[in-house]
Design a protein around this motif. Sequence first.
Motif, PDB file in Angstrom:
ATOM      1  N   UNK A  18       0.843  -1.201   0.000  1.00 50.05           N
ATOM      2  CA  UNK A  18       0.000   0.000   0.000  1.00 50.05           C
ATOM      3  C   UNK A  18       0.875   1.247   0.000  1.00 50.05           C
ATOM      4  N   UNK A  19       0.280   2.370  -0.450  1.00 48.53           N
ATOM      5  CA  UNK A  19       1.008   3.634  -0.485  1.00 48.53           C
ATOM      6  C   UNK A  19       1.352   4.109   0.925  1.00 48.53           C
ATOM      7  N   UNK A  20       0.469   3.855   1.884  1.00 50.37           N
ATOM      8  CA  UNK A  20       0.745   4.256   3.262  1.00 50.37           C
ATOM      9  C   UNK A  20       1.946   3.495   3.830  1.00 50.37           C
ATOM     10  N   UNK A  21       2.044   2.204   3.536  1.00 48.26           N
ATOM     11  CA  UNK A  21       3.196   1.427   3.989  1.00 48.26           C
ATOM     12  C   UNK A  21       4.491   1.966   3.384  1.00 48.26           C
ATOM     13  N   UNK A  22       4.419   2.291   2.104  1.00 45.70           N
ATOM     14  CA  UNK A  22       5.593   2.841   1.406  1.00 45.70           C
ATOM     15  C   UNK A  22       6.031   4.159   2.035  1.00 45.70           C
ATOM     16  N   UNK A  23       5.050   5.009   2.338  1.00 47.80           N
ATOM     17  CA  UNK A  23       5.373   6.307   2.900  1.00 47.80           C
ATOM     18  C   UNK A  23       5.942   6.168   4.312  1.00 47.80           C
ATOM     19  N   UNK A  24       5.396   5.231   5.090  1.00 43.94           N
ATOM     20  CA  UNK A  24       5.926   5.015   6.450  1.00 43.94           C
ATOM     21  C   UNK A  24       7.377   4.533   6.399  1.00 43.94           C
ATOM     22  N   UNK A  25       7.699   3.744   5.394  1.00 41.92           N
ATOM     23  CA  UNK A  25       9.091   3.310   5.233  1.00 41.92           C
ATOM     24  C   UNK A  25       9.988   4.506   4.928  1.00 41.92           C
ATOM     25  N   UNK A  26       9.483   5.437   4.119  1.00 48.70           N
ATOM     26  CA  UNK A  26      10.244   6.640   3.785  1.00 48.70           C
ATOM     27  C   UNK A  26      10.451   7.528   5.008  1.00 48.70           C
ATOM     28  N   UNK A  27       9.528   7.472   5.960  1.00 42.25           N
ATOM     29  CA  UNK A  27       9.647   8.313   7.149  1.00 42.25           C
ATOM     30  C   UNK A  27      10.905   7.999   7.961  1.00 42.25           C
TER      31      UNK A  27
END
Length: 212
Positions: A18-27
């Motif tokens: 999911x896009x949210x999982x991807x973004x959390x990894x970027x955090x």
Amino acid sequence: CFFFYRGRFADHLDRHKTLDNYFRAKENLWKHQKSGDFLIFCETVGALFKPKEPEERGVRFFIGKKVNKNFFLRNSVFRAEHFRENLGAIFILSKILNVEEEFFIQTTETFKGLPHRIEFFEEKHQIRFYDDSIAVNPDSSLAAINFFKSTLGMVILGGKSGGGSFELVVESLKTLQDAKVIVVDSEAGLEVLEELKRQEFPKNRYFFVKSL
């Protein structure tokens, strides 16, 4: 300590799901920053998300605005919006590092982009050919299409799927009445083909092929 984040775009969803999982990894890029560190976001990303927690830790936060397209030559691929957004972030970095603006300008004037990233490689019969084969997600493809706009004659789409929707890619191509699409039989190619059919893309403007 300097951290950059290009964009909240659908990428590597084959792994992140999911896009949210991807973004959390970027955090994780700024998760451990402390007072006195810097966090620089591109303009588009800053409009979508402004991290509050880093500011509470005393991290200095900047949004790099895209530079004016007239900074580059008329046919330069660096006039593309996504290139100018990245350069806007680098301009902020140069200011933080006290780099004189004249050196920043000299560097950008002689800068050469990555191979296979909207890379011009040949002109035949007044047709210019570009290699953008490391555009590995729909947003990267869309960025190139939006750069060429009405000058785009044909685009080849296909390859390994990294997730993400081709809806906006096809919507943009539909507005370019002379542009044709070659879809290569592949994971991403089948997704493109399905979206072309869903949006009733003109059948005389796309071709499905088994291989290059």
